[in-house]
Design a protein around this motif. Structure first.
Motif, PDB file in Angstrom:
ATOM      1  N   SER A 298       0.839  -1.204   0.000  1.00  0.00           N
ATOM      2  CA  SER A 298       0.000   0.000   0.000  1.00  0.00           C
ATOM      3  C   SER A 298       0.872   1.251   0.000  1.00  0.00           C
ATOM      4  CB  SER A 298      -0.924  -0.006   1.221  1.00  0.00           C
ATOM      5  OG  SER A 298      -0.164   0.045   2.415  1.00  0.00           O
ATOM      6  N   PHE A 299       0.262   2.380  -0.266  1.00  0.00           N
ATOM      7  CA  PHE A 299       0.984   3.664  -0.210  1.00  0.00           C
ATOM      8  C   PHE A 299      -0.001   4.753   0.175  1.00  0.00           C
ATOM      9  CE2 PHE A 299      -0.331   2.865  -4.565  1.00  0.00           C
ATOM     10  CZ  PHE A 299      -0.926   4.049  -4.971  1.00  0.00           C
ATOM     11  N   ASN A 300       0.553   5.866   0.686  1.00  0.00           N
ATOM     12  CA  ASN A 300      -0.280   6.944   1.214  1.00  0.00           C
ATOM     13  C   ASN A 300      -0.225   8.230   0.402  1.00  0.00           C
ATOM     14  OD1 ASN A 300      -1.225   5.506   3.527  1.00  0.00           O
ATOM     15  ND2 ASN A 300       0.777   5.811   4.493  1.00  0.00           N
ATOM     16  N   ASP A 301       0.859   8.434  -0.337  1.00  0.00           N
ATOM     17  CA  ASP A 301       1.039   9.695  -1.039  1.00  0.00           C
ATOM     18  C   ASP A 301       1.191   9.485  -2.532  1.00  0.00           C
ATOM     19  OD1 ASP A 301       0.987  11.223   1.309  1.00  0.00           O
ATOM     20  OD2 ASP A 301       3.130  10.895   1.657  1.00  0.00           O
ATOM     21  N   LEU A 302       0.890  10.511  -3.289  1.00  0.00           N
ATOM     22  CA  LEU A 302       1.241  10.580  -4.698  1.00  0.00           C
ATOM     23  C   LEU A 302       2.499  11.433  -4.791  1.00  0.00           C
ATOM     24  CD1 LEU A 302      -2.252  11.332  -6.325  1.00  0.00           C
ATOM     25  CD2 LEU A 302      -1.244   9.128  -5.735  1.00  0.00           C
ATOM     26  N   THR A 303       3.564  10.853  -5.298  1.00  0.00           N
ATOM     27  CA  THR A 303       4.863  11.519  -5.331  1.00  0.00           C
ATOM     28  C   THR A 303       5.075  12.197  -6.672  1.00  0.00           C
ATOM     29  OG1 THR A 303       5.744   9.835  -3.831  1.00  0.00           O
ATOM     30  CG2 THR A 303       7.341  11.176  -5.056  1.00  0.00           C
ATOM     31  N   ALA A 304       5.565  13.433  -6.629  1.00  0.00           N
ATOM     32  CA  ALA A 304       5.833  14.163  -7.864  1.00  0.00           C
ATOM     33  C   ALA A 304       6.810  13.382  -8.740  1.00  0.00           C
ATOM     34  CB  ALA A 304       6.396  15.545  -7.548  1.00  0.00           C
ATOM     35  N   LYS A 305       6.599  13.426 -10.047  1.00  0.00           N
ATOM     36  CA  LYS A 305       7.405  12.795 -11.098  1.00  0.00           C
ATOM     37  C   LYS A 305       7.187  11.289 -11.201  1.00  0.00           C
ATOM     38  CE  LYS A 305      10.979  16.320 -10.578  1.00  0.00           C
ATOM     39  NZ  LYS A 305      12.413  16.609 -10.455  1.00  0.00           N
ATOM     40  N   GLU A 306       6.306  10.755 -10.351  1.00  0.00           N
ATOM     41  CA  GLU A 306       5.939   9.354 -10.461  1.00  0.00           C
ATOM     42  C   GLU A 306       4.549   9.267 -11.070  1.00  0.00           C
ATOM     43  OE1 GLU A 306       5.186   5.404  -7.626  1.00  0.00           O
ATOM     44  OE2 GLU A 306       6.432   7.065  -6.900  1.00  0.00           O
ATOM     45  N   GLY A 307       4.333   8.224 -11.894  1.00  0.00           N
ATOM     46  CA  GLY A 307       3.029   8.038 -12.501  1.00  0.00           C
ATOM     47  C   GLY A 307       2.152   7.107 -11.687  1.00  0.00           C
ATOM     48  N   TYR A 308       0.844   7.220 -11.886  1.00  0.00           N
ATOM     49  CA  TYR A 308      -0.131   6.380 -11.191  1.00  0.00           C
ATOM     50  C   TYR A 308      -1.216   5.975 -12.168  1.00  0.00           C
ATOM     51  CZ  TYR A 308       2.306   8.023  -7.094  1.00  0.00           C
ATOM     52  OH  TYR A 308       3.293   8.296  -6.180  1.00  0.00           O
ATOM     53  N   ASP A 309      -1.888   4.872 -11.843  1.00  0.00           N
ATOM     54  CA  ASP A 309      -3.005   4.399 -12.643  1.00  0.00           C
ATOM     55  C   ASP A 309      -4.262   4.556 -11.798  1.00  0.00           C
ATOM     56  OD1 ASP A 309      -4.000   3.459 -14.979  1.00  0.00           O
ATOM     57  OD2 ASP A 309      -3.447   1.373 -14.681  1.00  0.00           O
ATOM     58  N   VAL A 310      -5.246   5.271 -12.321  1.00  0.00           N
ATOM     59  CA  VAL A 310      -6.448   5.536 -11.559  1.00  0.00           C
ATOM     60  C   VAL A 310      -7.652   5.306 -12.455  1.00  0.00           C
ATOM     61  CG1 VAL A 310      -6.483   8.009 -12.098  1.00  0.00           C
ATOM     62  CG2 VAL A 310      -7.598   7.187 -10.024  1.00  0.00           C
TER      63      VAL A 310
END
Length: 906
Positions: free
Chosen positions: A527-539
């Motif tokens: 799991s993770f808690n934050d969205l980190t700048a310069k990293e991509g995410y799938d939503v």
């Protein structure tokens, strides 16, 4: 005897003085008195204690004049052919007032005088005049400050206040007069009967524009019109504001219209009380584009009694008599810019020009609204009414012809309490941006705004960044996204709590999809808690939604170096080395300007995205699938891939750009064939590119693998060579017949079609789609589409793309018919004196445009020059700086693409 004296007094007040001239010096000791038969000029501070005026010629009050009555019933009379000219200025107002008690304090409530009475046929003008404390409660009872019986009278930029009469506390206008009043304030005037500020008599047709009526009143319980009353009149009232006007009558507390159906009242605000409109023999349709408290007239706004309600007027400070509009006011930009039969005033009460659509009311809400023309922020002509941003709200709307994108842009500070809005598709460039207010970067289905700044300081303000996401036809739809700063994941999970994932390459064990980690640890993931700048995410979202990164204090303004993980042991595999990165900039990235730490055999030059429609897309070296181009949109997540440890990419500052991604670069005429697989609800693309420098193995400079996904049931088409799956497959143009296998992934049984969506620059080679199941062969040059039926699953071995080279023919021609040397053989590329030289030869080069790119041996782009213009015999020189050794020079021009290796001494 008393009656005789009274009659004589009345005659002296209403009939021109028989002496025929103005006497006195105008001092307090020797006030003016009498009527002139010619011109008379008054300047400075002067007094009068009896009627004064002209019966012919002009009575002129010079700028800055203070004309003070010492006589309680003294009037200014303009009769015969006389004229009144009072040309005050913004800095030198003219004051007409009284000091009856001679205490040298003018304008006290007891300092009442007569009025200005105009019965002439002449033209009178009053500019920047203040007329106060007129009183016509005795003798004629009409027009406390001014009675206009005839002639032409114009009043501009003036104030009429604290005056009283039985009818028309401020002005009484009769049918024989032409009265125009603009940019004038009527304050605290009172009528004992009708019309606290103005009474319009039968047959009159005055024009009132950009005026403010506040705190005027009528006293009678039977008669109406706290501000304006009219009887069988046909006025034009436009862009005016009525506030806190009152009357004890049942209705018409602000405006009363009796038998006046020809009236036109437009862009006008009436607020601050109840039962403000009284209609008798007059339809409500005389009001249009107005805003009236408590009235639901067609074409008008029904205002709330609360100023700050969403449907209230939202004046700046009505309690402090500040009736300017705030930006959130529904009166802003909601009026009519034109209207039949009348002229909408180009300026408001205080002389400000119109910004955007004309506002309702007397005040135009002043903000800086970009309308374009050039790309210069500081050019006044690019902003409505010339309001270059300073201590103003800034709005940059969608759809402008140009945007303030000139580099490097201004160093701009948004002050406390202000805000700046970039609407979807809007763009702006800054050297630096300091935010002490609120910035909104908006996004919707039409596009995303783009902000490019060298630096950002926003601890004292807030910035809100929108990201519009779509749902799929059946609900769930996944997007690769990035955050503009490191933020809590709750920006998404508060709305879509289950469908948020990141990709962790170090978690890959047996399958590439092992890298997907769900935010809540679903399925044993991390799991993770934050969205980190310069990293991509799938939503994924279940419905179309605009997600907002709210109240940010910082902003990513530079990408720089990004290290890439590789967890595979030994050589390259098909599952390791993928990284989901994110463009955390609020502007785009030009992928063609990204640099790489290693040769393209180790660090693949392609990137992969998921489009807004759900397809997996790829881009490399000028070719994209499913709409991918060199231009990566703001807040777009994307995959890259490495084949080794200790590699990285660098996204330099010069790669930052404003773009309108996705857009497809097809003008370069790279030899290729593009196939699109369609179902009834989805599509996917693949490309076969013909590149002389390519091989039949994976070429990291030109090839892009087929993007992988953690989703199932997607429609896919891709080519397969030597164990690699390709979305973009670069090979040399074959010299003999060749077949490239094509694989399809079909989610459900049905009818599908493969379409040749692009075929270009293949040098006459025939491109055939071969269906081995049916035996049908489709020439894609002459037939664009092939329909077929299929069952669910992966279909391999059924389709191939056959390339049949053009036949070589020998044709005998005479010397006269011999064609000019081909363009490919007339371009010299060489090195000399520390520079790369390009020399086009032959008339075919004249006026040709193209681009030049120079790479070092690692594949790093050293020079990228677009929109070059070639001409025969014109030497073009390029200086690679400190780079040396073996360089690769690529020239793309017309329909050709040329590569040359040169050696440059360091």
């Amino acid at each position: 005897m008393k009656r005789t004296l009274l009659l004589l007094t009345v005659l002296l007040l209403i009939v021109p003085d028989l002496m025929g001239q103005i006497l006195g010096t105008g001092t307090a000791a020797d006030p003016y008195r009498g009527i002139n038969a010619g011109d008379f000029v008054i300047s400075g501070t002067k007094y009068f204690n009896n009627n004064i005026g002209v019966s012919s010629g002009t009575l002129t009050l010079m700028p800055g004049t203070r004309l003070i009555s010492r006589g309680r019933y003294a009037c200014i009379l303009i009769s015969g052919t006389g004229q009144l000219n009072a040309p005050g200025t913004e800095t030198r107002h003219i004051l007409i007032t009284a000091d009856i008690d001679a205490d040298n304090i003018v304008g006290e409530s007891t300092d009442l005088w007569g009025n200005i009475l105009i019965t002439s046929t002449g033209t009178s003008n009053l500019d920047y005049c203040t007329i106060e404390n007129g009183n016509r409660t005795r003798f004629q009872f009409l027009g406390g400050a001014l009675k206009v019986s005839s002639g032409t009278v114009t009043i501009n930029n003036s104030i009429i206040r604290n005056s009283i009469a039985k009818m028309g506390g401020g002005i009484y206008v009769e049918a024989g007069a032409s009265l125009t009043v603009s940019s004038t304030q009527f304050i605290n005037n009172r009528a004992t009967d009708h019309g606290g500020a103005i009474f319009m008599a039968a047959g009159s047709a005055p024009v009132v524009s950009s005026c403010l009526f506040r705190n005027n009143s009528s006293v009678s319980t039977l008669l109406r019109g706290g501000a304006i009353a009219m009887l069988s009149a046909s006025p034009v009232i436009v862009n005016s504001t009525f506030a806190y006007n009152d009357s004890p009558a049942a209705d018409g507390k602000a405006i009363y219209l009796e038998n006046s159906p020809a009236s036109i009242i437009v862009n006008t605000v009436i607020w601050g009380g109840s039962s403000l409109i009284g209609l008798n023999g007059t339809p409500s349709s005389v009001f249009d584009f107005c805003a009236i408290e408590g009235e639901s007239f067609t074409g008008c706004l029904n205002l709330n009694s609360s100023n700050t309600a969403a449907d209230g007027p939202n004046f700046t400070d009505p309690a402090g008599d500040d009736f300017r509009l705030t930006y959130v006011s529904p009166l802003r930009d909601s009026g009519a810019d034109s209207y039949p039969g009348i002229t909408i005033p180009p300026f408001d009460l205080i002389g400000s020009g119109r910004v955007g659509v004309t506002d309702r009311g007397a005040y135009e809400m002043i903000y800086s609204l970009w309308h374009g023309g050039t790309d210069q922020w500081s050019a006044a002509g690019n902003w409505d009414a010339g309001f270059v941003p300073a201590n103003t709200i800034v709005i940059i709307p969608s759809g402008a012809p140009t945007y303030p994108t000139a580099a490097p842009g201004p160093a701009f500070t948004l002050n406390t309490g202000l805000f700046m809005i970039l609407h979807p598709g809007a763009q702006a460039t800054f050297t630096s941006l300091t935010n002490n207010g609120t910035i909104d970067l908006r996004s919707d289905a039409t596009g995303i705004s783009s902000l490019l700044t060298g630096s950002y300081s926003g601890a004292a303000g807030n910035i809100n960044v929108d990201l519009y996401l779509t749902s799929g036809p059946t609900g769930e739809w996944w997007h690769y996204i990035a955050s503009p700063a490191t933020v809590s994941k709750t920006v998404f999970t508060n709305i879509e709590p289950d469908l948020l994932a990141r990709y962790d390459e170090t978690k890959v064990l047996t399958d590439v999809v092992d890298g997907w980690q769900y935010h809540d640890g679903y399925g044993g993931t991390t799991s993770f808690n934050d969205l980190t700048a310069k990293e991509g995410y799938d939503v994924s979202v279940a419905s179309d939604v605009t997600m907002t990164f709210s109240n940010l204090k910082s902003l990513t303004t530079s990408m720089g170096r990004i290290d890439l993980p590789f967890s595979g042991s030994g050589g390259d595999t098909t599952i390791y080395g993928y990284s989901l990165l994110g463009n955390s900039l609020t502007c785009g990235i030009n992928w063609d300007l990204v640099t790489y730490s290693h040769d393209h055999e180790l660090l693949r030059h392609a990137y992969y995205i998921r489009t807004n429609s759900g397809e997996e897309a790829s881009y490399v070296d000028g070719v994209g699938t499913n709409g991918a181009t060199a231009h990566i949109a703001p807040l777009q997540g994307f995959f890259v891939r490495t084949r080794a440890t200790d590699t990285y990419i660098t996204i330099p500052d010069n790669a930052r750009e404003h773009n309108a991604a996705p857009r497809f670069k097809s003008a370069e005429q790279i030899p290729l064939v593009r196939l699109t697989l369609y179902s009834a609800t989805a599509k996917d693309e693949m490309v076969v590119r013909f590149e002389p420098e390519a091989t039949y193995d994976f070429d990291g400079l030109f090839d892009a693998g087929k993007p992988f996904s953690h989703l199932t049931g997607q429609l896919k088409i891709y080519s397969v060579l030597r164990g690699e799956n390709y979305s973009i497959n670069a090979i040399p143009l074959p010299s003999k017949n060749s077949a490239i296998p094509i694989t399809l992934e079909i989610p459900e049984a049905g009818t599908y079609r493969i379409t040749r969506s692009q075929l270009q620059a293949t040098g006459g080679s025939r491109i055939i789609l071969n269906d081995k199941l049916t035996g049908r062969k489709t020439d894609l040059e002459t037939t664009a589409e092939y329909p077929f039926s299929a069952t669910p699953g992966t279909i391999a071995g059924r389709f191939t793309l056959n390339i049949i080279p053009a036949e070589k023919k020998t044709v005998a021609v005479t010397e006269e018919e011999k064609p000019e040397q081909a363009i490919e053989n007339s371009l010299e590329i060489y090195s000399a004196s520390g520079k790369v030289c390009i020399l086009p030869q032959g008339s075919d080069w004249d006026g040709i445009t193209g681009k030049v790119r120079i790479f070092d041996i690692t594949g790093r782009m050293i020079i990228a020059s677009n929109d070059e213009r070639f001409n025969s015999g014109e030497l073009m020189e390029y200086y690679p700086g400190d780079a040396g050794g073996l360089l690769i020079v690529e020239v793309t021009a017309g329909t050709g693409r040329y590569l040359q290796k040169v050696m440059l001494a360091k």
